[in-house]
Enzyme design. Structure first.
Site, PDB file in Angstrom:
ATOM      1  N   SER A 126       1.008  -1.536  -0.223  1.00  0.00           N
ATOM      2  CA  SER A 126      -0.242   0.039  -0.024  1.00  0.00           C
ATOM      3  C   SER A 126       0.705   1.128  -0.439  1.00  0.00           C
ATOM      4  O   SER A 126       1.953   1.666   0.503  1.00  0.00           O
ATOM      5  CB  SER A 126      -0.867  -0.007   1.213  1.00  0.00           C
ATOM      6  OG  SER A 126      -1.883   1.313   1.404  1.00  0.00           O
ATOM      7  N   TYR A 150      -1.341  -0.879  11.180  1.00  0.00           N
ATOM      8  CA  TYR A 150      -2.361  -0.981   9.687  1.00  0.00           C
ATOM      9  C   TYR A 150      -0.502  -1.383   9.037  1.00  0.00           C
ATOM     10  O   TYR A 150      -0.152  -1.973   8.101  1.00  0.00           O
ATOM     11  CB  TYR A 150      -3.191  -0.546   8.942  1.00  0.00           C
ATOM     12  CG  TYR A 150      -3.178  -1.076   7.720  1.00  0.00           C
ATOM     13  CD1 TYR A 150      -3.850  -2.679   7.469  1.00  0.00           C
ATOM     14  CD2 TYR A 150      -3.048  -0.211   6.404  1.00  0.00           C
ATOM     15  CE1 TYR A 150      -3.903  -2.696   5.556  1.00  0.00           C
ATOM     16  CE2 TYR A 150      -3.302  -0.389   5.225  1.00  0.00           C
ATOM     17  CZ  TYR A 150      -3.652  -2.028   4.643  1.00  0.00           C
ATOM     18  OH  TYR A 150      -3.505  -1.643   3.470  1.00  0.00           O
ATOM     19  N   LYS A 154       1.986  -3.337   7.007  1.00  0.00           N
ATOM     20  CA  LYS A 154       2.227  -3.565   4.805  1.00  0.00           C
ATOM     21  C   LYS A 154       4.499  -3.530   5.570  1.00  0.00           C
ATOM     22  O   LYS A 154       4.597  -4.314   4.353  1.00  0.00           O
ATOM     23  CB  LYS A 154       1.842  -2.490   4.564  1.00  0.00           C
ATOM     24  CG  LYS A 154       0.319  -2.841   4.452  1.00  0.00           C
ATOM     25  CD  LYS A 154       0.260  -3.972   3.689  1.00  0.00           C
ATOM     26  CE  LYS A 154      -1.790  -4.213   3.532  1.00  0.00           C
ATOM     27  NZ  LYS A 154      -1.574  -5.460   2.878  1.00  0.00           N
TER      28      LYS A 154
END
Ligand SMILES: NC(=O)c1ccc[n+]([C@@H]2O[C@H](COP(=O)([O-])OP(=O)(O)OC[C@H]3O[C@@H](n4cnc5c(N)ncnc54)[C@H](O)[C@@H]3O)[C@@H](O)[C@H]2O)c1
Length: 338
Positions: A126, A150, A154
């Site tokens: 992302s 989050y 990643k």
């Protein structure tokens, strides 16, 4: 028999659109999804669009025994790994869930792939890994950082993949950094179906337009941007899906690991998106500008040159197409797949 492509999280938003793009390019998707944030109805819709219902295994990527069985029985050619949790706010409240599901799930998957002798992987990263970038457009070699669990999950997975590739260069790995996926398949049969109040702008807009929510809240009107609202790189989900097919083609033909941005290269402000949507649905939308949201940034858009050079892929669908497709999906499915 053609070897399938295992698509973890394939019943979800990006995964279901990628299944359509895979089928259209002659591949056979096999979906593994625990349906924690999706409905298997999306796969029935994929069948209505493409004529092919993807194979489906209901299960969890953290289930090593299940993965061993699926990889042994189905002998996939490659894995596209979408499965994971993605709500930034929730990740702050429940960090362990995010590290377990995203990082733990990926490690379990990689171990099972290693046991099965399968070393071709495409991973959903992302633009969040760029943190608050010093400048835009963002190139792949910009520094990475995280402001929430989050994003950190990643970052950690990107690093796990880098270490794995260095230890065993027989792995072929694509790390794809998505910008802001929006829109829906032009059929209106599949689209984004978030649970609860949407975290993302476009489903929020379409749910206001369809009367499910009373008004749109825009977070921050005092950003240092031309109209004061945040600027993002909104990419049509079918462009993104086709980016996966291009990445798969490259991965199956070349050794090595690569990391690319999947974005349009165009910044669009939140207000510009609202105005584009108002043009599309032919009426004004009630909105209010409220406080900035913690962790948000002013501007974020991709330099997509690397993806074009390496994969011969670029986003082609414009803002009007994005709005028209998202609106068609929402009108035809006011309550999502329910
Ligand atoms: N949508 C975005 O804005 C965006 C942006 C950048 C990156 N991504 C990443 O792309 C991927 C797909 O995102 P999406 O928008 O399609 O989300 P989504 O929630 O619609 O899809 C994820 C799917 O994974 C499944 N899943 C979650 N945990 C699982 C597990 N442990 N085992 C099996 N299945 C599991 C869910 O049921 C869901 O179907 C995610 O990894 C996400 O972090 C999304």
């Amino acid at each position: 028999m053609t070897q399938p492509i295992l698509v973890t999280g394939g019943a979800g938003y990006i995964g279901s659109h990628t299944c359509v793009a895979l089928i259209e390019s002659g591949h056979t998707p096999l979906v593994l999804d625990n349906l924690c944030n999706s409905s298997s109805e999306s796969l029935e819709r994929v069948r209505r669009i493409s004529g092919v219902r993807p194979g489906f295994v209901e299960g969890d990527v953290r289930d090593a025994a299940l993965l061993d069985r699926v990889l042994a029985e189905q002998r996939p050619q490659a894995v596209i790994h979408f499965a994971g949790l993605k709500a930034v706010g929730e990740s702050v409240q429940q960090p362990l869930e995010y590290y377990d599901n995203n990082v733990g799930g990926t490690v379990t998957l990689l171990q099972a792939m290693q046991r099965a002798g399968l070393r071709n992987l495409i991973f959903s990263s992302s633009a969040t890994v760029y943190g608050d970038p010093a400048s835009v457009p963002i190139r792949e070699d910009f520094p990475r950082s995280a402001t929430n669990p989050y994003g950190r999950s990643k970052l950690m997975i990107e690093d796990v993949l880098g270490d794995l590739y260095r230890a065993d260069p027989a792995w072929r790995i694509a790390r794809l950094r998505y910008f802001n996926p929006v829109g829906a398949h032009p059929s209106g049969l599949i689209g984004e179906d978030p649970r609860g109040v949407p975290n993302n702008l476009l489903p929020y807009i379409t749910q206001v337009a369809v009367g499910r929510l009373s008004r749109l809240r825009i977070f921050g009107g005092d950003w240092p941007t031309p109209d004061g609202t945040g600027v993002r790189d909104f990419i049509h989900v079918m462009d993104l899906a086709e980016g996966h097919v291009a990445a798969l083609r490259h991965l199956l033909a070349h050794e090595g690991m690569f990391t690319v941005n999947l974005g349009t290269g165009q910044g669009c402000s939140v207000l510009q998106m609202v105005q584009a949507f108002e043009r599309c649905c032919g009426r004004g939308l009630p909105y209010e500008i409220v406080q900035r949201r913690a962790g948000d940034i002013a501007e974020c858009w991709a330099d997509p040159a690397q993806a074009q050079r390496l994969l011969n892929w670029k986003a082609v669908r414009d803002l009007d197409t994005i709005c028209a497709d998202a609106w068609r999906w929402q009108q035809a499915n006011p309550a999502g797949y329910a």
